[in-house]
Design an enzyme around this catalytic site. Structure first.
Site, mmCIF file in Angstrom:
data_model
loop_
_atom_site.group_PDB
_atom_site.id
_atom_site.type_symbol
_atom_site.label_atom_id
_atom_site.label_comp_id
_atom_site.label_asym_id
_atom_site.label_seq_id
_atom_site.Cartn_x
_atom_site.Cartn_y
_atom_site.Cartn_z
ATOM 1 N N GLU A 45 0.838 -1.197 0.000
ATOM 2 C CA GLU A 45 0.000 0.000 0.000
ATOM 3 C C GLU A 45 0.878 1.254 0.000
ATOM 4 O O GLU A 45 1.827 1.366 0.791
ATOM 5 C CB GLU A 45 -0.879 -0.030 1.249
ATOM 6 C CG GLU A 45 -1.779 1.169 1.451
ATOM 7 C CD GLU A 45 -2.630 1.044 2.712
ATOM 8 O OE1 GLU A 45 -3.573 1.838 2.863
ATOM 9 O OE2 GLU A 45 -2.350 0.149 3.537
ATOM 10 N N LYS A 116 -9.171 2.273 -2.624
ATOM 11 C CA LYS A 116 -9.485 1.707 -1.321
ATOM 12 C C LYS A 116 -10.882 2.138 -0.888
ATOM 13 O O LYS A 116 -11.226 3.325 -0.936
ATOM 14 C CB LYS A 116 -8.442 2.167 -0.305
ATOM 15 C CG LYS A 116 -8.520 1.507 1.062
ATOM 16 C CD LYS A 116 -7.341 1.955 1.928
ATOM 17 C CE LYS A 116 -7.300 1.300 3.289
ATOM 18 N NZ LYS A 116 -6.130 1.728 4.085
ATOM 19 N N TYR A 122 -9.182 5.698 12.866
ATOM 20 C CA TYR A 122 -9.106 5.413 14.301
ATOM 21 C C TYR A 122 -7.651 5.129 14.635
ATOM 22 O O TYR A 122 -6.832 4.888 13.759
ATOM 23 C CB TYR A 122 -9.985 4.206 14.659
ATOM 24 C CG TYR A 122 -9.654 2.968 13.846
ATOM 25 C CD1 TYR A 122 -8.643 2.105 14.235
ATOM 26 C CD2 TYR A 122 -10.341 2.675 12.671
ATOM 27 C CE1 TYR A 122 -8.308 0.993 13.496
ATOM 28 C CE2 TYR A 122 -10.024 1.559 11.913
ATOM 29 C CZ TYR A 122 -9.019 0.719 12.326
ATOM 30 O OH TYR A 122 -8.691 -0.382 11.581
ATOM 31 N N CYS A 152 -5.626 -3.256 2.239
ATOM 32 C CA CYS A 152 -5.551 -3.215 3.692
ATOM 33 C C CYS A 152 -6.905 -3.379 4.372
ATOM 34 O O CYS A 152 -7.455 -4.468 4.428
ATOM 35 C CB CYS A 152 -4.849 -1.929 4.128
ATOM 36 S SG CYS A 152 -4.141 -2.007 5.813
ATOM 37 N N LYS A 185 -0.554 -8.751 17.088
ATOM 38 C CA LYS A 185 -1.380 -8.469 15.913
ATOM 39 C C LYS A 185 -1.152 -9.474 14.788
ATOM 40 O O LYS A 185 -2.085 -9.841 14.070
ATOM 41 C CB LYS A 185 -1.102 -7.057 15.407
ATOM 42 C CG LYS A 185 -2.030 -6.608 14.282
ATOM 43 C CD LYS A 185 -1.750 -5.169 13.891
ATOM 44 C CE LYS A 185 -2.703 -4.686 12.805
ATOM 45 N NZ LYS A 185 -2.417 -3.277 12.422
ATOM 46 N N GLY A 330 22.542 7.523 27.500
ATOM 47 C CA GLY A 330 23.010 7.727 28.862
ATOM 48 C C GLY A 330 22.888 6.438 29.645
ATOM 49 O O GLY A 330 21.796 5.869 29.753
ATOM 50 N N SER A 332 22.890 4.502 33.045
ATOM 51 C CA SER A 332 22.711 4.745 34.478
ATOM 52 C C SER A 332 23.097 3.548 35.332
ATOM 53 O O SER A 332 23.167 3.655 36.554
ATOM 54 C CB SER A 332 21.256 5.086 34.755
ATOM 55 O OG SER A 332 20.430 3.949 34.517
ATOM 56 N N GLY A 333 23.319 2.402 34.692
ATOM 57 C CA GLY A 333 23.490 1.166 35.446
ATOM 58 C C GLY A 333 22.175 0.466 35.700
ATOM 59 O O GLY A 333 22.136 -0.593 36.322
ATOM 60 N N ASP A 336 16.605 -0.042 32.187
ATOM 61 C CA ASP A 336 16.055 0.647 31.020
ATOM 62 C C ASP A 336 17.156 1.123 30.078
ATOM 63 O O ASP A 336 17.067 0.939 28.858
ATOM 64 C CB ASP A 336 15.201 1.836 31.468
ATOM 65 C CG ASP A 336 13.980 1.414 32.248
ATOM 66 O OD1 ASP A 336 13.386 0.375 31.902
ATOM 67 O OD2 ASP A 336 13.613 2.108 33.217
ATOM 68 N N SER A 337 18.197 1.741 30.635
ATOM 69 C CA SER A 337 19.283 2.199 29.772
ATOM 70 C C SER A 337 20.061 1.012 29.194
ATOM 71 O O SER A 337 20.566 1.087 28.070
ATOM 72 C CB SER A 337 20.225 3.133 30.525
ATOM 73 O OG SER A 337 20.871 2.484 31.599
ATOM 74 N N ASN A 413 15.771 16.677 40.539
ATOM 75 C CA ASN A 413 15.633 16.745 39.087
ATOM 76 C C ASN A 413 16.741 17.554 38.420
ATOM 77 O O ASN A 413 16.997 17.370 37.218
ATOM 78 C CB ASN A 413 14.273 17.331 38.720
ATOM 79 C CG ASN A 413 13.138 16.362 39.003
ATOM 80 O OD1 ASN A 413 13.368 15.157 39.151
ATOM 81 N ND2 ASN A 413 11.919 16.864 39.073
#
Length: 589
Positions: A45, A116, A122, A152, A185, A330, A332-333, A336-337, A413
């Site tokens: 598409e 189409k 949505y 689609c 999906k 970055g 951080s230990g 996530d990083s 912060n």
């Protein structure tokens, strides 16, 4: 006479706006399909423009360039039929606007364009903003085979274009897609395609694009289902592919003789869907070509594996298509990083990733050593930039103004904001993109610092709940590195330590947030499924935790609007998927 039809599905990774580059790739695949004796080759598409082109569709020069490119593709399709997604431009004098269309060409001539019919509006889709819907359900007889082309969303409706095209003589449906990924999906989509094929008693070829575009990832995983709904061929996920296979078209007739379901359909309902039309393109010609081996079926991915590959694909394509060569993370230990750096190394190659550890007075020795070990395991550069001098300078600068005020999160912060400045300054110096490391749980709760850890160009895991972060790290460690897969990239100490921002002594995430095992299901229920406070409490969630999640999610919409884009992997991500007003006095609790 046994009729055989050789179909080619070109699963491409286009780039939005790169009309020349996309067209060149399309023509290359036309040549490959012709060399392999294909009767028809299909492309995704809006393959010519890339998907979604969004407000580029308001630029007449863009539209004209896309039409010219489509014409070049059709002209290149000698001795082969082609189906390619593009934007059809109507006559402005008659008010026909533009359409999300598929050009059907044969032997260098444009035969028709399919428009189409069902325009999604949505979630991340906004097609009613741009396109006029089609009204016809055409079937093209190519090499003596009835082929229905649709796009689609058209195939998601049980009584839709596919049913009309079946009644008009379609034996094969070619459905071209730009279907974005979210977890789970692919399996759901595959089941739906099999159901359409079985209900209509024909072959269905589902062709999806692959690659990343802004927040979206397209997973490919194109497939062909036979009349029983079984998958008989599948392209790999998250990789370009040319799937070529022979179809026994006579099997469609034999199957319909045994299955009367379609004969029971109300013809009046079908006429309400759209007008049937049949176009003769070419009669059947028995090809002088050796038969192909049965088409390969790439294995379906597991639930964690597919998310990991989606994150790698989305990160790689956002960075490469945006023109960046290297990325900064970055370190951080924390987990996530670590996951972000690992994804970046897999996406770009370790030589193109730089980790920066920025210890403060509150950083533990373990966090510093874990960051270095992670960088060594990944093979990425690791820079150490202590932030204590800057932290002292900020404290001294603000002391006259803060004197007498109680210490609060502002002092915490400022450390995150110093780190954000360090990373953005390095980015500015060398032209590298900064990857932020916040996850969906944190973004939902506002557990992130504006102009601090939220500062960057791309938020790789912003749609990944914290509990899934752990699963992804464990899965990736199980893959290892090198031919033996012996070395796990993420140190076990990083996975095992309690999560902490390390902005004050002995700080833990659990001091501020509910445990992630409790938090994530509530966030999913509220953000992705729109459950009310009462419903979530009835589901068994702790009332105080539910109240906290609702309050924090609603309060922090302004923060999320200022976050960089990131890969969508859940059914409803923050961003285009979920559009709430920032100024908003509705309070559900």
């Amino acid at each position: 006479m046994i009729r055989s039809f050789r179909l080619a599905l070109a699963q491409l990774n286009p780039t939005v706006g790169d009309i020349e580059g996309n067209t060149a790739r399309i023509i290359e695949y036309v040549e490959q399909a012709r060399e392999r004796g294909a009767d028809l080759v299909a492309f995704p598409e809006l393959a010519i423009t890339g998907y979604p082109p969004e407000d580029l569709l308001f630029k007449t020069s863009f539209l004209q360039a896309n039409v010219g490119a489509m014409q070049r593709v059709v002209a290149a399709a000698r001795d082969i039929a082609v189906v390619v997604g593009y934007v059809e431009v109507g006559d402005s004098a008659t008010g026909t606007d533009i359409a999300n269309a598929a050009a059907i060409g044969y032997d260098g001539q444009l035969i028709d364009s399919y428009r189409k019919m069902y325009l999604p509006n949505y979630g991340v889709f906004d097609e009613d903003r741009y396109f006029r819907r089609g009204t016809e359900c055409p079937v093209y007889r190519i090499n003596g085979v009835g082929i229905g082309v649709n796009i689609c969303e058209d195939i998601w409706y049980p009584v839709g274009p596919i049913a009309v095209q079946r009644e008009a003589g379609a034996e094969l449906i070619v459905n071209i897609n730009g279907s974005p990924f979210h977890a789970g999906k692919a399996a759901y989509r595959e089941k739906m395609i099999g159901t359409r094929a079985a209900d209509n008693g024909l072959f269905v070829a589902y062709l999806n694009m692959v690659g990343g575009q802004d927040e979206l990832v397209f997973d490919g995983a194109s497939l062909v289902c036979d009349m029983t709904g079984d998958v008989i061929a599948r392209s790999p996920a998250f990789a370009e592919d040319l799937l070529v296979m022979d179809l026994d078209i006579e099997a469609v007739f034999r199957s319909r003789l045994r299955t009367p379901l379609s004969r029971k359909e109300n013809p009046t309902i079908l006429r309400e869907v759209g007008e049937a039309r049949t176009t003769a393109v070419s009669g059947y010609r028995e090809a002088d070509r050796p038969p192909l081996e049965p088409a390969a079926q790439a294995p379906a991915m597991g639930p964690v594996e597919e998310v990991y590959h989606a994150l790698v694909t989305g990160t790689r394509d956002y960075i490469r298509k945006s023109g960046f060569s290297r990325a900064l993370v970055g370190l951080s230990g924390g987990i996530d990083s670590a996951l972000t750096a690992t994804l970046a190394a897999d996406a770009l190659g370790p030589e193109n990733v730089v980790g920066v550890t920025m210890p403060s007075r509150y950083s533990s020795e373990g966090s510093i050593s874990d960051s270095k070990e992670l960088a060594d395991n990944l093979g990425i550069e690791c820079w150490m930039v202590p932030i204590e001098p800057a932290h002292l300078a900020f404290t001294d600068m603000l002391e006259p103004w803060f004197e007498g005020a109680a210490t609060n999160v502002a002092e915490e912060n400022v450390q995150a904001r110093i780190r954000g400045n360090v990373l953005m300054t390095i980015s500015n110096k060398f032209g590298w993109i900064v990857l932020t490391t916040g996850n969906k749980s944190e973004m939902a709760m506002g557990y992130a610092t504006l102009y601090g850890d939220m500062a960057g160009g791309f938020a790789v895991i912003k749609d990944v709940p914290k509990t899934l972060v752990y699963e992804l790290c464990r899965w990736r460690n199980g893959q290892g590195f090198g031919p033996t897969g012996a070395k796990a990239p993420i140190p076990g100490a990083i996975i095992d330590k309690p999560p902490s921002a390390e902005l004050r002594p002995d700080q833990l995430d659990a001091d501020t947030l509910p445990p992630y095992e409790e938090l994530d299901p509530i966030v999913r229920a509220y953000v992705e499924e729109d459950y009310s406070y009462e419903e979530m409490v009835e589901m068994g969630h702790d009332a105080a935790a539910v109240r906290q999640v609702i309050t924090f999610v609603d309060r922090n919409e302004y923060k999320r609007r200022q976050a960089p884009p990131g890969v969508k992997i859940t059914p409803r991500a923050f961003g285009k998927d979920r559009r709430l007003p920032i100024v908003n006095r509705y309070r559900p609790v």
